[in-house]
Design a protein around this motif. Structure first.
Motif, PDB file in Angstrom:
ATOM      1  N   MET A   1       0.844  -1.185   0.000  1.00 45.59           N
ATOM      2  CA  MET A   1       0.000   0.000   0.000  1.00 45.59           C
ATOM      3  C   MET A   1       0.886   1.245   0.000  1.00 45.59           C
ATOM      4  O   MET A   1       1.739   1.424   0.844  1.00 45.59           O
ATOM      5  N   ASP A   2       0.703   2.101  -1.024  1.00 44.53           N
ATOM      6  CA  ASP A   2       1.511   3.306  -1.134  1.00 44.53           C
ATOM      7  C   ASP A   2       0.890   4.430  -0.327  1.00 44.53           C
ATOM      8  O   ASP A   2      -0.327   4.496  -0.149  1.00 44.53           O
ATOM      9  N   GLY A   3       1.750   5.357   0.135  1.00 50.27           N
ATOM     10  CA  GLY A   3       1.246   6.496   0.878  1.00 50.27           C
ATOM     11  C   GLY A   3       2.336   7.241   1.578  1.00 50.27           C
ATOM     12  O   GLY A   3       3.517   6.909   1.473  1.00 50.27           O
ATOM     13  N   THR A   4       1.934   8.265   2.325  1.00 53.68           N
ATOM     14  CA  THR A   4       2.870   9.131   3.029  1.00 53.68           C
ATOM     15  C   THR A   4       3.256   8.534   4.375  1.00 53.68           C
ATOM     16  O   THR A   4       2.416   8.002   5.095  1.00 53.68           O
ATOM     17  N   VAL A   5       4.537   8.654   4.713  1.00 53.24           N
ATOM     18  CA  VAL A   5       5.031   8.266   6.032  1.00 53.24           C
ATOM     19  C   VAL A   5       5.418   9.534   6.783  1.00 53.24           C
ATOM     20  O   VAL A   5       6.168  10.375   6.270  1.00 53.24           O
ATOM     21  N   LEU A   6       4.908   9.692   7.999  1.00 51.68           N
ATOM     22  CA  LEU A   6       5.269  10.819   8.845  1.00 51.68           C
ATOM     23  C   LEU A   6       6.619  10.563   9.488  1.00 51.68           C
ATOM     24  O   LEU A   6       6.890   9.457   9.964  1.00 51.68           O
ATOM     25  N   LEU A   7       7.464  11.578   9.524  1.00 48.52           N
ATOM     26  CA  LEU A   7       8.794  11.455  10.109  1.00 48.52           C
ATOM     27  C   LEU A   7       8.911  12.377  11.309  1.00 48.52           C
ATOM     28  O   LEU A   7       8.686  13.587  11.203  1.00 48.52           O
ATOM     29  N   THR A 239      -5.177  -3.592  16.890  1.00 50.90           N
ATOM     30  CA  THR A 239      -5.720  -2.420  16.199  1.00 50.90           C
ATOM     31  C   THR A 239      -4.620  -1.398  15.905  1.00 50.90           C
ATOM     32  O   THR A 239      -4.834  -0.469  15.133  1.00 50.90           O
ATOM     33  N   TRP A 240      -3.453  -1.563  16.541  1.00 50.95           N
ATOM     34  CA  TRP A 240      -2.269  -0.753  16.246  1.00 50.95           C
ATOM     35  C   TRP A 240      -1.040  -1.652  16.256  1.00 50.95           C
ATOM     36  O   TRP A 240      -0.987  -2.614  17.043  1.00 50.95           O
ATOM     37  N   VAL A 241      -0.067  -1.302  15.427  1.00 53.31           N
ATOM     38  CA  VAL A 241       1.216  -2.011  15.391  1.00 53.31           C
ATOM     39  C   VAL A 241       2.336  -1.008  15.637  1.00 53.31           C
ATOM     40  O   VAL A 241       2.461  -0.013  14.905  1.00 53.31           O
ATOM     41  N   LEU A 242       3.118  -1.255  16.671  1.00 53.57           N
ATOM     42  CA  LEU A 242       4.286  -0.444  16.975  1.00 53.57           C
ATOM     43  C   LEU A 242       5.531  -1.298  16.771  1.00 53.57           C
ATOM     44  O   LEU A 242       5.515  -2.498  17.067  1.00 53.57           O
ATOM     45  N   VAL A 243       6.599  -0.685  16.291  1.00 56.50           N
ATOM     46  CA  VAL A 243       7.838  -1.418  16.007  1.00 56.50           C
ATOM     47  C   VAL A 243       8.986  -0.806  16.789  1.00 56.50           C
ATOM     48  O   VAL A 243       9.248   0.394  16.675  1.00 56.50           O
ATOM     49  N   SER A 244       9.659  -1.627  17.582  1.00 51.14           N
ATOM     50  CA  SER A 244      10.956  -1.227  18.131  1.00 51.14           C
ATOM     51  C   SER A 244      11.985  -1.547  17.060  1.00 51.14           C
ATOM     52  O   SER A 244      12.481  -2.667  16.956  1.00 51.14           O
ATOM     53  N   ALA A 245      12.276  -0.540  16.243  1.00 50.59           N
ATOM     54  CA  ALA A 245      13.070  -0.735  15.032  1.00 50.59           C
ATOM     55  C   ALA A 245      14.540  -0.443  15.318  1.00 50.59           C
ATOM     56  O   ALA A 245      15.043   0.641  15.034  1.00 50.59           O
ATOM     57  N   GLY A 246      15.199  -1.441  15.889  1.00 46.66           N
ATOM     58  CA  GLY A 246      16.648  -1.349  16.025  1.00 46.66           C
ATOM     59  C   GLY A 246      17.298  -1.871  14.761  1.00 46.66           C
ATOM     60  O   GLY A 246      16.792  -2.806  14.135  1.00 46.66           O
ATOM     61  N   PHE A 247      18.427  -1.289  14.392  1.00 41.80           N
ATOM     62  CA  PHE A 247      19.103  -1.703  13.160  1.00 41.80           C
ATOM     63  C   PHE A 247      20.484  -2.285  13.438  1.00 41.80           C
ATOM     64  O   PHE A 247      21.345  -2.321  12.562  1.00 41.80           O
ATOM     65  N   ALA A 276      -1.065  -4.703  10.679  1.00 37.31           N
ATOM     66  CA  ALA A 276      -2.003  -3.670  11.132  1.00 37.31           C
ATOM     67  C   ALA A 276      -3.338  -3.865  10.432  1.00 37.31           C
ATOM     68  O   ALA A 276      -3.409  -4.408   9.324  1.00 37.31           O
ATOM     69  N   PRO A 277      -4.431  -3.395  11.038  1.00 31.34           N
ATOM     70  CA  PRO A 277      -5.755  -3.597  10.428  1.00 31.34           C
ATOM     71  C   PRO A 277      -6.011  -2.711   9.221  1.00 31.34           C
ATOM     72  O   PRO A 277      -7.006  -2.900   8.525  1.00 31.34           O
ATOM     73  N   GLY A 278      -5.149  -1.748   8.976  1.00 32.63           N
ATOM     74  CA  GLY A 278      -5.322  -0.857   7.850  1.00 32.63           C
ATOM     75  C   GLY A 278      -4.286   0.245   7.882  1.00 32.63           C
ATOM     76  O   GLY A 278      -3.413   0.281   8.757  1.00 32.63           O
TER      77      GLY A 278
END
Length: 343
Positions: A1-7, A239-247, A276-278
């Motif tokens: 799904m394409d779209g804007t990502v908030l930074l 209903t929400w997905v959070l990621v602890s995005a360590g690299f 995520a649900p959407g």
């Protein structure tokens, strides 16, 4: 799904660590360079930050701990342990960092973006309710997860940092509203995250750990998500997905020994966002990542994947050990589902 990502990132980073410390301000500079990639111009939008409130922090941290860290900063700073430093400006910076996820929640609810990527500093997933450790002062992802849970949401926290997020696991150990799922190197700091750590009596099965051996490659991480984490998430229905995005699972990172690439993080980001649900229900939080070039490449790949932008990046990795570890974690999940009569 394409779209804007908030930074979202810090406007004023005054968390100074000692010379030679791997968790340093240059990490956010590397992230900023990565996100200035012209190939992302049409896919990203800045997020207006706001600090966390005392109420926000008190959902996950003991007020006595909060007072102690704030007081230490006020008198000039000091060390919480051999890894974790408090400078005079650390408290204000940490409070601002903890608010980034909350600001992302509000902005995503307002519509117009598919996901958010926030870069708090210091990182957070090792901070427990009563103790800062492992470079972490406040648990950024937990602050947002707890706020969402108190609003009636069901929250999945996926932690792909190379080190186990002991603080996040501890905070939500007995909380059935939050599913915590982690892939991490084993054995490694902080020594938690065994496959049989699956949640407390009030929340059995809402902790999922997939410990991976030294040298594990990205194909093993994807197998962990497909075979272990995704089925648990589907049963939980977040209903929400959070990621602890360590690299720091990147093969070039100096603090660990997994063998992932930026291309692997792109695949992982797509997999996790699909749970995520959407659209507008995924927030990724920067955790570890200490080789600056690897960090920048991995962040670019992750944000592009969240936005649905196809960027040429490092090739995904494969062929490393760890399939048996995924098999053990799968067996644990099957046993839990049988015990709880889940589908």
């Amino acid at each position: 799904m394409d779209g804007t990502v908030l930074l979202g990132s810090l406007v004023d980073d005054r968390h100074q660590t000692w010379r030679g410390h791997p968790e340093r301000p240059a990490r956010l500079h590397a992230v900023a360079r990565a996100l200035a990639d012209p190939r992302l111009d049409e896919a990203v939008e800045p997020l207006v930050p706001a600090p966390a409130t005392e109420e926000d922090l008190a959902r996950v941290h003991d007020p006595r701990y909060l007072e102690a860290v704030a007081g230490l900063a006020e008198v000039g700073g000091g060390d919480l342990d051999g890894d974790t430093h408090v400078a005079p400006g650390s408290w204000a910076t940490a409070v601002a960092a903890a608010g980034l996820g909350l600001a992302a929640r509000d902005a995503l609810r307002a519509g117009g973006a598919v996901a958010a990527f926030v870069a708090p500093r210091p990182p957070g997933h090792h901070a427990t309710a009563r103790r800062g450790m492992g470079f972490c002062l406040l648990n950024n992802v937990a602050v947002t997860a707890a706020a969402l849970a108190d609003e009636g949401e069901r929250v999945l926290v996926v932690d792909w940092d190379v080190h186990h997020g002991n603080g996040t696991q501890d905070i939500f150990w007995d909380d059935p509203r939050v599913l915590y799922a982690s892939t991490h190197q084993w054995p490694a700091y902080p020594g938690t995250g065994a496959v049989d750590e699956t949640g407390g009596a009030a929340a059995a099965g809402t902790t999922v750990n997939v410990p991976l051996p030294v040298g594990a490659t990205g194909d093993v991480a994807l197998a962990a998500f497909d075979d272990v984490i995704a089925p648990a998430a589907e049963a939980f229905a977040p209903t929400w997905v959070l990621v602890s995005a360590g690299f720091d699972a990147h093969r070039d990172d100096p603090l660990a020994d997994l063998a992932w690439s930026a291309g692997d993080y792109a695949h992982l980001a797509r997999r996790v966002a699909a749970l995520a649900p959407g659209p507008g229900r995924t927030i990724a939080f920067l955790e570890g990542g200490y080789d600056l070039d690897a960090l920048a490449r991995s962040v670019t790949a992750t944000v592009a994947a969240l936005a649905g932008v196809d960027l040429e990046t490092e090739a995904p990795t494969n062929g490393g050990p760890g399939r048996s570890a995924v098999g053990r974690a799968t067996a644990v999940q099957h046993r839990l589902r049988d015990e709880q009569e889940l589908p």
